[in-house]
Enzyme design. Structure first.
Site, short mmCIF file in Angstrom:
data_model
loop_
_atom_site.label_atom_id
_atom_site.label_comp_id
_atom_site.label_asym_id
_atom_site.label_seq_id
_atom_site.Cartn_x
_atom_site.Cartn_y
_atom_site.Cartn_z
N ARG A 25 62.71 34.99 40.06
CA ARG A 25 63.42 34.71 41.18
C ARG A 25 62.77 33.69 42.08
O ARG A 25 63.24 32.58 42.62
CB ARG A 25 63.58 35.92 41.99
CG ARG A 25 64.55 36.94 41.36
CD ARG A 25 65.38 37.90 41.92
NE ARG A 25 66.38 38.62 41.16
CZ ARG A 25 66.99 39.64 41.44
NH1 ARG A 25 66.59 40.20 42.88
NH2 ARG A 25 67.87 40.16 40.81
N GLY A 102 46.39 42.96 30.89
CA GLY A 102 44.95 43.20 31.22
C GLY A 102 43.96 42.60 30.67
O GLY A 102 44.07 41.24 30.02
N ASP A 127 44.20 50.67 33.34
CA ASP A 127 42.73 51.01 33.09
C ASP A 127 41.75 50.58 34.39
O ASP A 127 40.64 51.03 34.68
CB ASP A 127 42.27 50.48 31.85
CG ASP A 127 42.83 51.58 30.66
OD1 ASP A 127 43.34 52.00 30.95
OD2 ASP A 127 42.14 50.82 29.35
N GLY A 170 41.85 55.69 29.64
CA GLY A 170 40.72 54.68 29.98
C GLY A 170 40.01 54.47 28.70
O GLY A 170 38.98 55.46 28.33
P1 ADP Z 1 45.05 44.44 27.35
O1 ADP Z 1 45.87 43.29 27.92
O2 ADP Z 1 46.15 45.64 28.21
O3 ADP Z 1 43.82 45.02 27.83
P2 ADP Z 1 44.60 44.36 24.51
O4 ADP Z 1 43.18 44.54 24.67
O5 ADP Z 1 45.18 45.06 23.31
O6 ADP Z 1 45.41 44.78 25.97
O7 ADP Z 1 44.98 42.67 24.27
C1 ADP Z 1 46.38 42.58 24.27
C2 ADP Z 1 46.64 41.42 23.38
O8 ADP Z 1 45.84 40.18 24.05
C3 ADP Z 1 45.80 41.37 22.10
O9 ADP Z 1 46.84 42.38 21.33
C4 ADP Z 1 46.00 40.07 21.56
O10 ADP Z 1 47.22 39.68 21.28
C5 ADP Z 1 45.51 39.22 22.88
N1 ADP Z 1 44.07 39.22 22.98
C6 ADP Z 1 42.98 40.11 23.09
N2 ADP Z 1 41.84 39.44 22.83
C7 ADP Z 1 41.83 37.94 22.64
C8 ADP Z 1 41.03 37.03 22.48
N3 ADP Z 1 40.04 37.05 22.41
N4 ADP Z 1 41.69 35.79 22.08
C9 ADP Z 1 43.17 35.71 22.09
N5 ADP Z 1 43.90 36.93 22.34
C10 ADP Z 1 43.42 38.02 22.63
O1 F6P Z 2 46.62 49.94 28.69
C1 F6P Z 2 45.53 50.54 28.54
C2 F6P Z 2 45.48 52.02 27.57
O2 F6P Z 2 46.60 52.74 28.29
C3 F6P Z 2 44.18 52.71 27.54
O3 F6P Z 2 43.89 53.40 28.58
C4 F6P Z 2 44.39 53.09 26.30
O4 F6P Z 2 43.11 53.45 25.56
C5 F6P Z 2 45.25 52.53 25.41
O5 F6P Z 2 46.01 51.48 26.46
C6 F6P Z 2 46.25 53.03 24.61
O6 F6P Z 2 46.66 52.09 23.80
P1 F6P Z 2 48.14 52.29 22.90
O7 F6P Z 2 49.40 52.30 23.61
O8 F6P Z 2 48.23 51.08 21.98
O9 F6P Z 2 48.31 53.60 22.20
#
Ligand code: ADP
Ligand code: F6P
Length: 323
Positions: A25, A102, A127, A170
């Site tokens: 929006r 995140g 988290d 977490g």
């Molecule tokens: P969150 O953002 O909740 O911490 P993840 O750690 O699973 O969740 O990261 C989400 C997505 O971000 C991953 O599945 C991947 O697509 C992308 N990602 C994570 N690390 C990297 C990286 N080093 N470079 C590019 N993309 C990344």
């Molecule tokens: O988004 C963070 C989180 O909820 C963590 O606390 C947990 O370890 C993870 O995601 C779980 O991931 P998934 O939903 O892929 O099982």
């Protein structure tokens, strides 16, 4: 007219929808076209991108999760794959992206920004482990859900004079367990940031009975070396010697699926509007978060290289209050 896109990535968090709505929006109010990328970076690679109007984001403020869907997409770490994803934007004339997510998601934002694409990040994960925001979207709601569960467990624990262990989410960070443990009056809190000996956990629980309490509660983060599974195994193996057994509840994804509370809706709304504002001013490559009560932009490079620390003095406070 400028075209931008918004994506939600990684674990969903209550309040993501309020952020999407604010982006759409406030973008439209500037005369822009706003597109939604479905299913995180996976949808971006697949070109699953649709235009969103003001009405498309109606009726979602109070709904947890994300209207756009989200995903874990390990392939996005590959620069060639990201180049393909950017080609999808070029085909649609999209000139900027807002990433709601995140730690991992903002690594993805940084990678895109490093490749020259204009990006703004919005701090969102239950988290609360993301550098650049004192608190992230979803944390407050997740904590309230955890607290409701803890309060209920204490009622049944008191009735039976039982020891309970509740595991909260977490992955690498004990924020949720520490805060919910303090607010819920846990006897002992176990988090990844502090080495824990299971005998100390047992001693804390037994000590609660010795001091005349009707219940004994341990709150444990899933990422701790001694999480619910490890502690339950230890307590079962040593039950005869320890003299009591433990009921274990793992809250898991229940914490993520809640209705966002007022704090998360307002935070998400403010961050969504601020992210659009950043792109409008041509200030790319930053994460929008809340620091000391203000909406602040932190360079994504700093976000991905710095680690957020927990205030471990709160663990001492938790111990004192558990007497
Ligand atoms: P969150 O953002 O909740 O911490 P993840 O750690 O699973 O969740 O990261 C989400 C997505 O971000 C991953 O599945 C991947 O697509 C992308 N990602 C994570 N690390 C990297 C990286 N080093 N470079 C590019 N993309 C990344
Ligand atoms: O988004 C963070 C989180 O909820 C963590 O606390 C947990 O370890 C993870 O995601 C779980 O991931 P998934 O939903 O892929 O099982």
């Amino acid at each position: 007219m400028k075209r931008i896109a918004v994506v939600t990535s990684g674990g969903d968090a209550p309040g993501m929808n309020a952020a999407i709505r604010a982006v759409v929006r406030t973008g439209i109010s500037r005369g822009w076209e706003v597109f939604g990328v479905r299913h995180g970076y996976a949808g971006l690679i697949a070109g699953d991108i649709t235009r969103l109007g003001a009405r498309d984001v109606g009726g979602i403020l109070h709904v947890g999760g994300t209207l756009l869907g989200t995903a874990r997409c390990p392939e996005f770490k590959d620069e060639e794959i990201r180049r393909e994803a950017l080609a999808r934007f070029e085909e649609k004339g999209i000139e900027g992206l807002i990433v709601i997510g995140g730690n991992g998601s903002q690594q993805g934002s940084y990678a895109l920004s490093h490749m020259g694409f204009p990006v703004a990040g919005i701090a969102s994960t239950i988290d609360n482990d993301l550098y650049g925001s004192d608190i992230t979207i979803g944390v407050d709601t997740a904590l309230n859900i955890a607290l409701e569960a803890i309060d209920r467990l204490k009622v049944t624990a008191s009735s039976h004079k039982r020891a309970f262990l509740v595991e909260l989410m977490g992955r690498d960070c004990g924020y949720l367990a520490m805060m919910a443990g303090i607010a819920g009056g846990a006897e002992v809190i176990v988090i990844p940031e502090v080495d824990t000996n299971p005998e100390v956990v047992a001693e804390s629980l037994r000590g609660a009975y010795d001091r005349g309490k009707a219940h004994a509660l341990a709150v444990v983060a899933e990422g701790a070396a001694y999480n619910a599974e490890a502690l339950a195994r230890y307590f079962t193996e040593h039950q005869a010697r320890l003299g009591f057994d433990l009921r274990v509840t793992t809250l898991g994804h229940v914490q993520r699926g809640g209705t966002p509370g007022v704090f998360d809706r307002l935070l998400a709304t403010r961050l969504g509007a601020a992210a659009v504002d950043r792109l409008a001013r041509g200030q790319h490559g930053a994460l929008l978060g809340l620091r000391q009560g203000e909406i602040v932009a932190t360079p994504l490079e700093e976000v991905v290289t710095c680690k957020k620390t927990l205030d471990l003095s709160l663990m001492d406070l938790g111990r004192v209050l558990a007497q």
